[in-house]
Enzyme design. Structure first.
Site, PDB file in Angstrom:
ATOM      1  N   CYS A   1      -2.729  -2.609   8.274  1.00 35.42           N
ATOM      2  CA  CYS A   1      -2.407  -1.397   9.486  1.00 35.42           C
ATOM      3  C   CYS A   1      -2.012  -1.075  10.224  1.00 35.42           C
ATOM      4  O   CYS A   1      -0.809  -1.054  11.339  1.00 35.42           O
ATOM      5  CB  CYS A   1      -3.538  -0.292   9.129  1.00 35.42           C
ATOM      6  SG  CYS A   1      -4.420  -0.965   7.377  1.00 35.42           S
TER       7      CYS A   1
ATOM      8  N   CYS B   1       0.336  -1.217  -0.110  1.00 31.15           N
ATOM      9  CA  CYS B   1       0.312   0.193   0.446  1.00 31.15           C
ATOM     10  C   CYS B   1       0.969   1.240   0.139  1.00 31.15           C
ATOM     11  O   CYS B   1       0.237   2.547  -0.519  1.00 31.15           O
ATOM     12  CB  CYS B   1      -1.266   0.151   0.709  1.00 31.15           C
ATOM     13  SG  CYS B   1      -0.218   0.082   2.677  1.00 31.15           S
TER      14      CYS B   1
END
Ligand code: FES
Length: 142
Positions: A104, A35
């Protein structure tokens, strides 16, 4: 049901402990190659206690919320307890993250552990390398 919990939204909108510690005792920088998000954690440690912690996160809302929560969870704690911080604990403290955002929270765990490793390395403190593998981010320095 909302995709994100109120706690995630709160830590995303009002992140705690954002910033830099100039004379930090340990700094960890990690990234996710897929990402492209990058997270940096600064630790101030006095008498084996985390007396201050700050973060800079260039990434998604879940990464910001995860880093904010992680800093709240380790502030004031004995330094050796940082080894016990898991992404699962961060997710639970945030009342959950969607499955595709769990990575995350992994970034937050890795950033804290990377900063702890840096602290141990700088101060010549021995540790089990299996507990603190090198996860520093090549992508962070390009
Ligand atoms: Fe990669 Fe959030 S999308 S850290």
């Amino acid at each position: 049901m909302a995709l994100y919990s109120e706690k995630v939204m709160d830590h995303f909108r009002n992140p705690r402990n954002v910033g830099v510690i100039d004379n930090a005792d340990g700094v960890g920088e990690v990234g996710n190659a897929k990402c492209g998000d990058i997270m940096k954690i600064y630790l101030k440690i006095d008498d084996d206690i985390v007396t201050d912690v700050k973060f800079e996160t260039f990434g998604c809302g879940s990464a910001i919320a995860s880093s904010s929560m992680a800093t709240e969870m380790i502030k004031g704690k004995p330094v050796d307890q940082l080894l016990e911080l898991t992404n699962k604990a961060v997710v639970e403290a945030l009342d959950g993250l969607p499955a595709h955002k769990l990575h995350c929270s992994v970034l937050a765990e890795e950033a804290v552990k990377s900063a702890l490793k840096d602290y141990y390395d700088r101060h010549g403190i021995e540790y089990d390398p299996k507990l603190l593998p090198d996860v520093s981010c090549d992508a962070c320095h390009v």
